[in-house]
Design a protein around this motif. Structure first.
Motif, PDB file in Angstrom:
ATOM      1  N   ILE A   1       8.966   5.201   9.671  1.00 48.05           N
ATOM      2  CA  ILE A   1       8.113   4.441   8.875  1.00 48.05           C
ATOM      3  C   ILE A   1       7.122   4.368   9.278  1.00 48.05           C
ATOM      4  CG2 ILE A   1       7.929   2.201   7.656  1.00 48.05           C
ATOM      5  CD1 ILE A   1      10.749   1.710   8.095  1.00 48.05           C
ATOM      6  N   LEU A   2       6.070   5.110   8.242  1.00 47.24           N
ATOM      7  CA  LEU A   2       4.572   4.903   8.079  1.00 47.24           C
ATOM      8  C   LEU A   2       3.934   4.735   7.427  1.00 47.24           C
ATOM      9  CD1 LEU A   2       5.101   9.397   9.499  1.00 47.24           C
ATOM     10  CD2 LEU A   2       4.240   7.686  11.204  1.00 47.24           C
ATOM     11  N   GLY A   3       2.890   3.974   8.026  1.00 46.80           N
ATOM     12  CA  GLY A   3       1.952   3.300   6.731  1.00 46.80           C
ATOM     13  C   GLY A   3       0.832   3.040   7.936  1.00 46.80           C
ATOM     14  N   GLY A   4       0.499   2.095   6.337  1.00 40.08           N
ATOM     15  CA  GLY A   4      -1.345   1.594   7.345  1.00 40.08           C
ATOM     16  C   GLY A   4      -2.126   2.204   6.957  1.00 40.08           C
ATOM     17  N   GLY A   5      -2.360   2.971   6.447  1.00 37.96           N
ATOM     18  CA  GLY A   5      -3.678   3.663   6.012  1.00 37.96           C
ATOM     19  C   GLY A   5      -2.661   5.041   4.782  1.00 37.96           C
ATOM     20  N   HIS A   6      -4.182   5.301   4.148  1.00 35.44           N
ATOM     21  CA  HIS A   6      -3.592   6.958   4.097  1.00 35.44           C
ATOM     22  C   HIS A   6      -3.147   8.025   4.551  1.00 35.44           C
ATOM     23  CE1 HIS A   6      -4.506   9.656  -0.005  1.00 35.44           C
ATOM     24  NE2 HIS A   6      -5.158  10.578   1.833  1.00 35.44           N
ATOM     25  N   MET A   7      -2.812   8.919   3.997  1.00 35.73           N
ATOM     26  CA  MET A   7      -2.441   9.991   3.855  1.00 35.73           C
ATOM     27  C   MET A   7      -2.237  10.891   4.041  1.00 35.73           C
ATOM     28  SD  MET A   7       1.823   8.341   6.333  1.00 35.73           S
ATOM     29  CE  MET A   7       1.459   7.076   5.223  1.00 35.73           C
ATOM     30  N   PRO A   8      -2.787  12.378   3.758  1.00 34.58           N
ATOM     31  CA  PRO A   8      -2.256  13.170   3.099  1.00 34.58           C
ATOM     32  C   PRO A   8      -0.759  13.523   2.925  1.00 34.58           C
ATOM     33  CG  PRO A   8      -3.036  13.876   5.686  1.00 34.58           C
ATOM     34  CD  PRO A   8      -3.012  12.546   5.432  1.00 34.58           C
ATOM     35  N   ARG A   9      -1.223  14.362   1.343  1.00 29.69           N
ATOM     36  CA  ARG A   9       0.605  14.872   1.117  1.00 29.69           C
ATOM     37  C   ARG A   9       0.801  16.008   2.190  1.00 29.69           C
ATOM     38  NH1 ARG A   9       0.409  15.417  -5.030  1.00 29.69           N
ATOM     39  NH2 ARG A   9       0.557  17.748  -4.561  1.00 29.69           N
ATOM     40  N   PRO A  10       1.773  16.111   1.985  1.00 29.03           N
ATOM     41  CA  PRO A  10       2.304  17.393   2.724  1.00 29.03           C
ATOM     42  C   PRO A  10       2.028  18.626   2.295  1.00 29.03           C
ATOM     43  CG  PRO A  10       4.343  15.678   2.395  1.00 29.03           C
ATOM     44  CD  PRO A  10       3.098  15.802   1.781  1.00 29.03           C
ATOM     45  N   ASN A  11       1.754  18.704   1.552  1.00 35.81           N
ATOM     46  CA  ASN A  11       1.447  20.602   0.893  1.00 35.81           C
ATOM     47  C   ASN A  11       0.164  20.615   0.770  1.00 35.81           C
ATOM     48  OD1 ASN A  11       1.622  17.784  -1.002  1.00 35.81           O
ATOM     49  ND2 ASN A  11       1.531  19.714  -3.027  1.00 35.81           N
ATOM     50  N   ASP A  12      -1.475  19.312   1.694  1.00 37.64           N
ATOM     51  CA  ASP A  12      -2.107  19.287   1.445  1.00 37.64           C
ATOM     52  C   ASP A  12      -2.281  19.670   2.696  1.00 37.64           C
ATOM     53  OD1 ASP A  12      -2.520  18.181  -0.953  1.00 37.64           O
ATOM     54  OD2 ASP A  12      -2.682  16.407  -0.518  1.00 37.64           O
ATOM     55  N   GLN A  13      -1.407  20.235   3.710  1.00 33.87           N
ATOM     56  CA  GLN A  13      -2.061  20.576   4.793  1.00 33.87           C
ATOM     57  C   GLN A  13      -1.939  22.167   5.306  1.00 33.87           C
ATOM     58  OE1 GLN A  13       1.325  18.112   7.783  1.00 33.87           O
ATOM     59  NE2 GLN A  13       0.254  16.155   6.207  1.00 33.87           N
ATOM     60  N   ASP A  14      -2.595  22.443   6.409  1.00 39.58           N
ATOM     61  CA  ASP A  14      -1.872  23.884   6.376  1.00 39.58           C
ATOM     62  C   ASP A  14      -1.037  23.839   7.508  1.00 39.58           C
ATOM     63  OD1 ASP A  14      -2.415  26.356   7.796  1.00 39.58           O
ATOM     64  OD2 ASP A  14      -4.094  26.664   8.570  1.00 39.58           O
ATOM     65  N   TRP A  15      -0.198  24.855   6.825  1.00 40.87           N
ATOM     66  CA  TRP A  15       2.200  24.812   7.439  1.00 40.87           C
ATOM     67  C   TRP A  15       2.012  26.142   8.590  1.00 40.87           C
ATOM     68  CZ3 TRP A  15       4.991  21.083   6.586  1.00 40.87           C
ATOM     69  CH2 TRP A  15       5.221  20.075   6.298  1.00 40.87           C
ATOM     70  N   GLY A  16       0.447  27.226   8.745  1.00 38.27           N
ATOM     71  CA  GLY A  16       0.910  27.646   9.235  1.00 38.27           C
ATOM     72  C   GLY A  16       1.574  29.055   8.498  1.00 38.27           C
ATOM     73  N   PRO A  17       1.486  30.266   9.911  1.00 38.89           N
ATOM     74  CA  PRO A  17       2.025  30.948   9.443  1.00 38.89           C
ATOM     75  C   PRO A  17       3.830  31.641   8.704  1.00 38.89           C
ATOM     76  CG  PRO A  17       2.368  31.058  11.876  1.00 38.89           C
ATOM     77  CD  PRO A  17       1.637  30.361  11.195  1.00 38.89           C
TER      78      PRO A  17
ATOM     79  N   GLY B   1       1.154  -1.744  -0.254  1.00 42.88           N
ATOM     80  CA  GLY B   1       0.198   0.392  -0.129  1.00 42.88           C
ATOM     81  C   GLY B   1       0.728   0.799  -0.371  1.00 42.88           C
ATOM     82  N   GLY B   2       1.896   0.836   0.272  1.00 41.21           N
ATOM     83  CA  GLY B   2       2.754   2.517   0.658  1.00 41.21           C
ATOM     84  C   GLY B   2       2.798   2.533   1.870  1.00 41.21           C
ATOM     85  N   TYR B   3       4.255   3.743   2.445  1.00 40.23           N
ATOM     86  CA  TYR B   3       4.462   4.581   3.522  1.00 40.23           C
ATOM     87  C   TYR B   3       5.270   5.421   3.302  1.00 40.23           C
ATOM     88  CZ  TYR B   3       8.684   1.680   1.858  1.00 40.23           C
ATOM     89  OH  TYR B   3       9.860   1.398   1.467  1.00 40.23           O
ATOM     90  N   ARG B   4       5.721   5.976   4.401  1.00 39.34           N
ATOM     91  CA  ARG B   4       6.476   7.250   4.531  1.00 39.34           C
ATOM     92  C   ARG B   4       7.179   7.418   5.346  1.00 39.34           C
ATOM     93  NH1 ARG B   4       2.406  12.375   5.216  1.00 39.34           N
ATOM     94  NH2 ARG B   4       2.205  11.889   3.562  1.00 39.34           N
ATOM     95  N   VAL B   5       8.547   7.696   4.607  1.00 41.71           N
ATOM     96  CA  VAL B   5      10.032   7.624   5.607  1.00 41.71           C
ATOM     97  C   VAL B   5      10.136   9.761   5.442  1.00 41.71           C
ATOM     98  CG1 VAL B   5      12.533   7.153   5.180  1.00 41.71           C
ATOM     99  CG2 VAL B   5      10.944   5.784   4.163  1.00 41.71           C
ATOM    100  N   LEU B   6      10.078   9.086   7.096  1.00 43.13           N
ATOM    101  CA  LEU B   6      10.262  10.721   7.905  1.00 43.13           C
ATOM    102  C   LEU B   6      11.442  11.470   8.977  1.00 43.13           C
ATOM    103  CD1 LEU B   6       9.225  13.927   7.776  1.00 43.13           C
ATOM    104  CD2 LEU B   6       7.493  12.552   9.952  1.00 43.13           C
ATOM    105  N   VAL B   7      12.339  12.186   8.510  1.00 38.57           N
ATOM    106  CA  VAL B   7      13.196  12.584   9.504  1.00 38.57           C
ATOM    107  C   VAL B   7      12.900  14.157  10.308  1.00 38.57           C
ATOM    108  CG1 VAL B   7      16.055  12.940   9.769  1.00 38.57           C
ATOM    109  CG2 VAL B   7      14.772  10.363   8.518  1.00 38.57           C
TER     110      VAL B   7
END
Length: 130
Positions: A103-119, A80-86
């Protein structure tokens, strides 16, 4: 090299119990105690480096990242895919100052640019932050 006050160094030395997934001479891999996804696993080098920019030898970085595919397969998220984050430093919300790869996975995650990153975001004006 170890930091006696670092929780991840204590995990690497076996002083703090954890749900270990894998271990070798260089790294230990364990499930996050506060998971964000059904699979949330951390890979850490046993030696202490505050973050990815802390003079980590290339062979150590290569080994850490070389384990990603193996661990993702072990955890069953390759299909299904996974995200690698540091996260590196306070602005990136690095909570433990010891290099670790998520390593994050097991379900759908929004793309980072689909999130509100604040000021601090380059699109802050679009959201009325400035």
């Amino acid at each position: 090299m170890q930091d006696e006050n670092c929780i991840f160094c204590k995990i690497a030395k076996g002083e703090v119990p954890t749900s270990k997934v894998y271990e070798d001479d260089t790294c230990i891999v364990f499930d996050d105690n506060d998971p964000l996804m059904p699979v949330h696993t951390l890979i850490i080098p046993k030696d202490h480096y505050a973050n990815i920019g802390d003079g980590v030898p290339e062979e150590t970085l290569g080994h850490v990242f070389g384990l990603v595919g193996k661990i993702a397969e072990m955890k069953g998220v390759t299909e299904g895919g996974y995200r690698v984050l540091v996260n590196t430093g306070d602005d990136a919300s690095q909570s433990v100052k010891h290099l670790h790869v998520h390593i994050l996975g097991g379900g759908h995650m929004p793309r980072p640019n689909d999130q509100d990153w604040g000021p601090a975001a380059t699109n802050a004006a679009k959201y009325g932050y400035c």
